[in-house]
Design a protein around this motif. Sequence first.
Motif, short mmCIF file in Angstrom:
data_model
loop_
_atom_site.label_atom_id
_atom_site.label_comp_id
_atom_site.label_asym_id
_atom_site.label_seq_id
_atom_site.Cartn_x
_atom_site.Cartn_y
_atom_site.Cartn_z
N LEU A 138 0.83 -1.20 0.00
CA LEU A 138 0.00 0.00 0.00
C LEU A 138 0.87 1.25 0.00
O LEU A 138 1.00 1.92 -1.02
N ASN A 139 1.47 1.56 1.15
CA ASN A 139 2.38 2.72 1.16
C ASN A 139 3.85 2.31 1.15
O ASN A 139 4.72 3.16 1.01
N GLU A 140 4.11 1.02 1.27
CA GLU A 140 5.50 0.53 1.27
C GLU A 140 6.28 0.92 0.01
O GLU A 140 7.46 1.28 0.11
N PRO A 141 5.68 0.93 -1.18
CA PRO A 141 6.46 1.36 -2.35
C PRO A 141 6.92 2.82 -2.30
O PRO A 141 7.81 3.22 -3.06
N ASP A 142 6.32 3.63 -1.40
CA ASP A 142 6.63 5.06 -1.32
C ASP A 142 7.76 5.41 -0.37
O ASP A 142 8.09 6.59 -0.21
N ILE A 143 8.34 4.43 0.31
CA ILE A 143 9.30 4.72 1.37
C ILE A 143 10.37 5.70 0.90
O ILE A 143 10.62 6.74 1.53
N GLU A 144 11.03 5.39 -0.19
CA GLU A 144 12.14 6.22 -0.66
C GLU A 144 11.68 7.61 -1.08
O GLU A 144 12.36 8.61 -0.82
N HIS A 145 10.50 7.70 -1.68
CA HIS A 145 9.98 9.00 -2.12
C HIS A 145 9.62 9.89 -0.92
O HIS A 145 9.84 11.10 -0.95
N ILE A 146 9.08 9.27 0.14
CA ILE A 146 8.73 10.05 1.34
C ILE A 146 9.99 10.59 2.00
O ILE A 146 10.05 11.77 2.39
N VAL A 147 11.02 9.76 2.12
CA VAL A 147 12.27 10.21 2.72
C VAL A 147 12.87 11.36 1.91
O VAL A 147 13.31 12.37 2.48
N GLU A 148 12.84 11.24 0.61
CA GLU A 148 13.39 12.31 -0.24
C GLU A 148 12.60 13.61 -0.05
O GLU A 148 13.19 14.69 0.11
N ALA A 149 11.26 13.51 -0.05
CA ALA A 149 10.44 14.71 0.10
C ALA A 149 10.64 15.34 1.48
O ALA A 149 10.70 16.57 1.61
N ALA A 150 10.78 14.52 2.51
CA ALA A 150 10.99 15.04 3.86
C ALA A 150 12.34 15.74 3.96
O ALA A 150 12.45 16.81 4.58
N ALA A 151 13.36 15.16 3.36
CA ALA A 151 14.69 15.78 3.38
C ALA A 151 14.65 17.13 2.67
O ALA A 151 15.23 18.12 3.15
N GLN A 152 13.96 17.21 1.56
CA GLN A 152 13.85 18.47 0.83
C GLN A 152 13.07 19.52 1.63
O GLN A 152 13.32 20.71 1.49
N ALA A 153 12.16 19.04 2.49
CA ALA A 153 11.37 19.96 3.32
C ALA A 153 12.11 20.41 4.57
O ALA A 153 11.61 21.28 5.29
N ALA A 178 10.94 -7.84 6.92
CA ALA A 178 11.17 -6.77 7.88
C ALA A 178 12.60 -6.24 7.75
O ALA A 178 12.83 -5.02 7.79
N ASP A 179 13.55 -7.15 7.57
CA ASP A 179 14.95 -6.72 7.37
C ASP A 179 15.08 -5.89 6.11
O ASP A 179 15.80 -4.89 6.07
N LEU A 180 14.40 -6.30 5.06
CA LEU A 180 14.49 -5.58 3.79
C LEU A 180 13.93 -4.17 3.92
O LEU A 180 14.51 -3.20 3.40
N LEU A 181 12.81 -4.02 4.63
CA LEU A 181 12.25 -2.69 4.84
C LEU A 181 13.22 -1.79 5.61
O LEU A 181 13.39 -0.62 5.27
N ARG A 182 13.86 -2.34 6.65
CA ARG A 182 14.83 -1.55 7.41
C ARG A 182 16.01 -1.14 6.53
O ARG A 182 16.49 0.00 6.61
N GLN A 183 16.47 -2.05 5.69
CA GLN A 183 17.60 -1.74 4.81
C GLN A 183 17.23 -0.66 3.80
O GLN A 183 18.02 0.25 3.52
N ARG A 184 16.03 -0.77 3.25
CA ARG A 184 15.60 0.24 2.28
C ARG A 184 15.50 1.62 2.93
O ARG A 184 15.93 2.63 2.37
N PHE A 185 14.91 1.65 4.13
CA PHE A 185 14.75 2.94 4.81
C PHE A 185 16.11 3.52 5.17
O PHE A 185 16.35 4.72 4.98
N ALA A 186 17.01 2.70 5.69
CA ALA A 186 18.33 3.18 6.08
C ALA A 186 19.09 3.70 4.86
O ALA A 186 19.76 4.74 4.92
N ALA A 187 18.98 3.00 3.74
CA ALA A 187 19.67 3.44 2.52
C ALA A 187 19.10 4.77 2.03
O ALA A 187 19.85 5.65 1.59
N ALA A 188 17.78 4.92 2.11
CA ALA A 188 17.17 6.18 1.68
C ALA A 188 17.62 7.33 2.59
O ALA A 188 17.89 8.44 2.11
N CYS A 189 17.70 7.07 3.89
CA CYS A 189 18.16 8.11 4.81
C CYS A 189 19.60 8.52 4.51
O CYS A 189 19.94 9.71 4.51
N ARG A 190 20.46 7.54 4.27
CA ARG A 190 21.86 7.86 3.94
C ARG A 190 21.94 8.67 2.66
O ARG A 190 22.70 9.64 2.56
#
Length: 385
Positions: A253-268, A331-343
């Motif tokens: 549902l919203n899982e495909p948006d993880i990287e886009h949300i992190v990018e938008a938040a960083a820009q904000a 669950a591990d994959l979601l954490r890795q994706r989020f951490a990579a987007a944050c970096r």
Amino acid sequence: MPSTRVSPPAAAPVARKGRGTVWRIQPRFDGLARQDADDGWGGLENDHLRSEEGGAAPATVIVEEQVRSILSRNDSPDVGFDLSINPYRGCEHGCIYCYARPTHSYLGLSPGLDFETHIVGKVNAAERLRQALTKPGYRPVALNIGSVTDAYQPAERRLQITRALIEVLAEFRHPFSIITKSAGILRDIDLLAPLAAQGLVAVYLSVTTLDPALARILEPRAASPRRRLQAMSALAQAGIPVGVSVSPVIPFLNEPDIEHIVEAAAQAGACTGFSIPLRLPWEVAPLFEQWLGSHFPERAGRVMARLRDMRGGKINDARFGHRMRGEGVWADLLRQRFAAACRRHGLRQQRIPLDDSRFQAVPSSCGAEQGPGEAPAGARQMTLF
């Protein structure tokens, strides 16, 4: 303890504009079992049709309550604060996934429709907070506002309980954080900016999706994703450190948006972030499953199967150390994706450090501001989850 694996009522209404659910699910402490049944006169079917045709929306009732205490102590190692303040019980935002819904069962009310239409405002919260902070021996600890229900939900416009609490914390120079998904927090920039300059406050905005259509049915009375990002930008421009919560993450549902949300938040202007997979405690599970089957029937089976994969085969895992993280490959994959987007976008994954050395047991007005730069002396930095 009675089971919460409850079947939705016959001919359950699919949706009601502005509400997360129209199902007044039975609270788990209610000793009487009830089941809707059609008696042959078409009552349930007619109710269903009236709902779809846009009959009168369930009204919001706000009850003003005098509470004995306002500080709640956290005994979970999964979260980075010791005390929490929740100015309200229930939340009009109507987020279908809200893990706080089961708390309405303690009031004898439904975690379903009642949770988002029967709101309790703790109108003497500021008075009780002042009493707690002046107790002999009190020492400042990590304190969060809004961990269970949103401190800036619509009722705050009139009651202004949250603003009164911030004023008390400012008097004592007590560090605190706020988590919200409401742009209403911008009202209090005049209080928050001077506190931020002294290292006394941090704000976290919850952004679950960038898709306004999904947001309208997932969290119907919360601010739109665009307004949340605008609020994040305004806070950051005012010098208030702000982070993003990409929570809860719902597979497919919203899982495909993880990287886009992190990018938008960083820009904000966000400087840190955290993410939690969906939790379905108690009555939230049947409420969410009914919502999912109504809005996304073609994906419902896949979503629930993936959630079980991340919860050890169960619908929910309440164990400390697991409930906020999940387990297994997905669950591990979601954490890795989020951490990579944050970096990639320069976001940390630690709680914004706050300064607890400024606390004054005798309240006063806030003193000289401290300029931006390194974390203030006495600041503590903790992981978010």
